[in-house]
Design a protein around this motif. Structure first.
Motif, PDB file in Angstrom:
ATOM      1  N   LEU A 165       4.993   2.948   1.679  1.00 34.06           N
ATOM      2  CA  LEU A 165       5.770   3.973   0.972  1.00 34.06           C
ATOM      3  C   LEU A 165       4.914   5.230   0.815  1.00 34.06           C
ATOM      4  N   VAL A 166       5.553   6.392   0.939  1.00 39.18           N
ATOM      5  CA  VAL A 166       4.886   7.660   0.625  1.00 39.18           C
ATOM      6  C   VAL A 166       5.632   8.298  -0.542  1.00 39.18           C
ATOM      7  N   VAL A 167       4.879   8.665  -1.574  1.00 39.57           N
ATOM      8  CA  VAL A 167       5.460   9.319  -2.750  1.00 39.57           C
ATOM      9  C   VAL A 167       5.071  10.802  -2.703  1.00 39.57           C
ATOM     10  N   GLY A 168       6.057  11.662  -2.533  1.00 40.78           N
ATOM     11  CA  GLY A 168       5.810  13.110  -2.515  1.00 40.78           C
ATOM     12  C   GLY A 168       5.823  13.635  -3.933  1.00 40.78           C
ATOM     13  N   ALA A 169       4.628  13.783  -4.512  1.00 43.74           N
ATOM     14  CA  ALA A 169       4.492  14.306  -5.882  1.00 43.74           C
ATOM     15  C   ALA A 169       3.733  15.616  -5.806  1.00 43.74           C
ATOM     16  N   ASP A 170       4.091  16.430  -4.791  1.00 38.17           N
ATOM     17  CA  ASP A 170       3.298  17.622  -4.502  1.00 38.17           C
ATOM     18  C   ASP A 170       3.926  18.900  -5.051  1.00 38.17           C
ATOM     19  N   LEU A 221      -4.488   8.525  -2.949  1.00 33.39           N
ATOM     20  CA  LEU A 221      -3.959   9.677  -3.688  1.00 33.39           C
ATOM     21  C   LEU A 221      -4.580  10.933  -3.077  1.00 33.39           C
ATOM     22  N   THR A 222      -3.760  11.720  -2.364  1.00 36.81           N
ATOM     23  CA  THR A 222      -4.320  12.917  -1.714  1.00 36.81           C
ATOM     24  C   THR A 222      -3.973  14.149  -2.530  1.00 36.81           C
ATOM     25  N   GLU A 223      -4.924  15.051  -2.623  1.00 38.52           N
ATOM     26  CA  GLU A 223      -4.740  16.290  -3.388  1.00 38.52           C
ATOM     27  C   GLU A 223      -5.270  17.442  -2.545  1.00 38.52           C
ATOM     28  N   ASN A 271       0.848  -1.208   0.000  1.00 38.14           N
ATOM     29  CA  ASN A 271       0.000   0.000   0.000  1.00 38.14           C
ATOM     30  C   ASN A 271       0.878   1.250   0.000  1.00 38.14           C
ATOM     31  N   VAL A 272       0.424   2.242  -0.765  1.00 39.14           N
ATOM     32  CA  VAL A 272       1.234   3.435  -1.020  1.00 39.14           C
ATOM     33  C   VAL A 272       0.347   4.674  -0.894  1.00 39.14           C
ATOM     34  N   LEU A 273       0.915   5.710  -0.279  1.00 40.88           N
ATOM     35  CA  LEU A 273       0.263   7.020  -0.292  1.00 40.88           C
ATOM     36  C   LEU A 273       0.985   7.889  -1.319  1.00 40.88           C
ATOM     37  N   VAL A 274       0.222   8.437  -2.256  1.00 38.59           N
ATOM     38  CA  VAL A 274       0.777   9.391  -3.211  1.00 38.59           C
ATOM     39  C   VAL A 274       0.229  10.770  -2.844  1.00 38.59           C
ATOM     40  N   VAL A 275       1.129  11.708  -2.609  1.00 40.77           N
ATOM     41  CA  VAL A 275       0.723  13.061  -2.204  1.00 40.77           C
ATOM     42  C   VAL A 275       0.805  13.970  -3.423  1.00 40.77           C
ATOM     43  N   GLY A 276      -0.343  14.453  -3.898  1.00 37.46           N
ATOM     44  CA  GLY A 276      -0.364  15.351  -5.053  1.00 37.46           C
ATOM     45  C   GLY A 276      -0.893  14.649  -6.291  1.00 37.46           C
ATOM     46  N   ALA A 277      -2.019  15.152  -6.811  1.00 39.71           N
ATOM     47  CA  ALA A 277      -2.636  14.528  -7.993  1.00 39.71           C
ATOM     48  C   ALA A 277      -2.318  15.331  -9.250  1.00 39.71           C
ATOM     49  N   GLY A 278      -1.040  15.709  -9.417  1.00 35.76           N
ATOM     50  CA  GLY A 278      -0.581  16.303 -10.669  1.00 35.76           C
ATOM     51  C   GLY A 278      -0.171  15.183 -11.625  1.00 35.76           C
TER      52      GLY A 278
END
Ligand SMILES: Cc1cc2nc3c(=O)[nH]c(=O)nc-3n(C[C@H](O)[C@H](O)[C@H](O)COP(=O)(O)OP(=O)(O)OC[C@H]3O[C@@H](n4cnc5c(N)ncnc54)[C@H](O)[C@@H]3O)c2cc1C
Length: 376
Positions: free
Chosen positions: A156-161, A32-34, A6-13
């Motif tokens: 895992l956390v993916v900082g895509a913010d 996926l948090t935005e 399970n993964v948290l993706v931060v930023g829906a760009g």
């Protein structure tokens, strides 16, 4: 077994939605948090080059992208003269391969909708209007508290913010974007029939005046100048300032200028650059896209590089058994030099203009074309 469940993706760009699509499609649980309350409602246009299109095709959204956008295979150079004289039409490299166009222009809102819709269709859970309040990473997991008070534990956390990434600061990386010296007006509006590709006009009262068709009906137009503080201008004043600069440009600009009437369709952005030194992770939290590297849009590669980060990260997470040093070393090896080279070339192109210096533009562009034509 993939490296994560399970993964948290931060930023829906671009980077975040692409990662969410790839992982969710492989059966990984993805949140996926935005921070914005909605996506796909605002923004100008984007020029997506072949290597970015290759990643969008890999994500399974090529048909939607093609239908929403406007494809073309050359770039025009015009003079800043009263006739807007066409000096040259140069074939553009098909960096995504011969079966994809060189470039597709798209409304940013349409691309955002395509990608978030696909992420949700693959099973990613999109949480709008939500950001991360705190992150606590241990050897085996990351505990996250969200802005609404809820909490989660992730592999895992993916900082895509994006360029002002809060995730970047939360993991103690202090690098911040630096000004690149230029600023751009951008306007989104109707496409006259005469606009069928990007044309660039160098010179006149600004550095570059250009436009890109983004669908049968729309385009975005831009004028690049020395970065100025235009933050005090109202939308109407911003529009007036862009229209005044546009008076110097002709050819299709004579048809575009009268359509620049909506103050809400005009924006002004100062160019910035950033390369976070490798590695882009701190334990089980990793930065991708503009959060890790951002370029002034002089080559229009930022979006494509964000998509490539997502593709490589997804591939490694699915192919490797663990989130470990070997995975991060492989990620760095495939992404760091490539993204850094693109940022540096984008800055160099802008700097030559700022310095009014005749650099080897064709040579630099050829280098970048050869680089991004290789799969990420
Ligand atoms: C003027 C200009 C023109 C450009 N033109 C082009 C172009 O034509 N072609 C091209 O390829 N690139 C272009 N770029 C670059 C391109 O826009 C970026 O490289 C690309 O959008 C990066 O994608 P990203 O997903 O990393 O970041 P972003 O697109 O910035 O997405 C980040 C997302 O994270 C969200 N977010 C931010 N903070 C938080 C938080 N704390 N919690 C949750 N969510 C958060 C944001 O709302 C956003 O949705 C341009 C850039 C500029 C400045």
């Amino acid at each position: 077994m993939p490296a994560v469940n399970n993964v948290l993706v931060v930023g829906a760009g671009l980077a975040g939605t692409a990662t969410a699509i790839g992982l969710a499609a492989a059966g990984i649980a993805v949140d996926l948090t935005e921070v914005k309350p909605e996506v796909g409602t605002a923004g100008s246009g984007i020029t997506m080059q072949g290597n970015g299109l290759r990643e969008l095709r890999r994500l399974g959204v090529w048909n939607e992208v093609q239908a929403a956008g406007y494809a073309f295979n050359s770039v025009g150079l015009r003079a800043p003269d009263p006739a807007g004289t066409l000096l040259a039409e140069i074939p553009d490299a098909r960096t995504g391969g011969p079966d994809l166009p060189a470039t597709v222009g798209l409304p940013r809102a349409a691309l955002a909708r395509i990608l978030t819709d696909r992420a949700e269709a693959e099973g990613a859970k999109l949480r709008l209007g939500t950001s991360v309040r705190s992150l606590e990473a241990s050897e085996h997991a990351v505990d996250v508290v969200f802005s609404n008070g809820s909490a989660g534990r992730y592999d895992l956390v993916v900082g895509a913010d994006g360029i002002r990434s809060a995730t970047r600061r939360m993991i103690g990386i202090t690098d911040e974007p630096r000004p690149a010296g230029m600023g751009a007006f951008r306007a989104f509006g109707p496409r006259p029939a005469s606009v069928t590709r990007t044309d660039l006009i160098y010179g006149g009262p600004s550095y570059i005046a250009g436009y890109c068709p983004t669908s049968e009906d729309t385009l975005y137009a831009y004028i690049v100048e020395d970065a100025r503080d235009r933050s005090g201008l109202s939308p109407a004043q911003l529009l007036a300032a862009m229209r005044e600069l546009a008076l110097a440009y002709h050819g299709p600009w004579d048809e575009i200028r009268p359509t620049l009437t909506d103050p809400d369709a005009v924006s002004y952005t100062k160019f910035e650059a950033l390369v976070v030194p490798a590695p882009w992770n701190r334990g089980r939290v990793v930065l991708i896209g503009d959060a890790a590297h951002a370029c002034p849009p002089t080559i229009a590669q930022g979006g494509a590089q964000a998509l490539e980060d997502a593709a490589v990260l997804t591939e490694l997470l699915l192919d490797r058994p663990a989130v470990d040093d070997a995975l991060w070393a492989a990620f760095t090896a495939r992404r760091f030099d490539r993204a850094k080279t693109v940022v540096e070339a984008s800055c160099q192109l802008g700097q030559w203009q700022l310095d009014h210096q005749q650099g080897d533009v064709p040579g630099l562009l050829a280098t970048i074309t050869a680089l991004v034509s290789q799969p990420a």
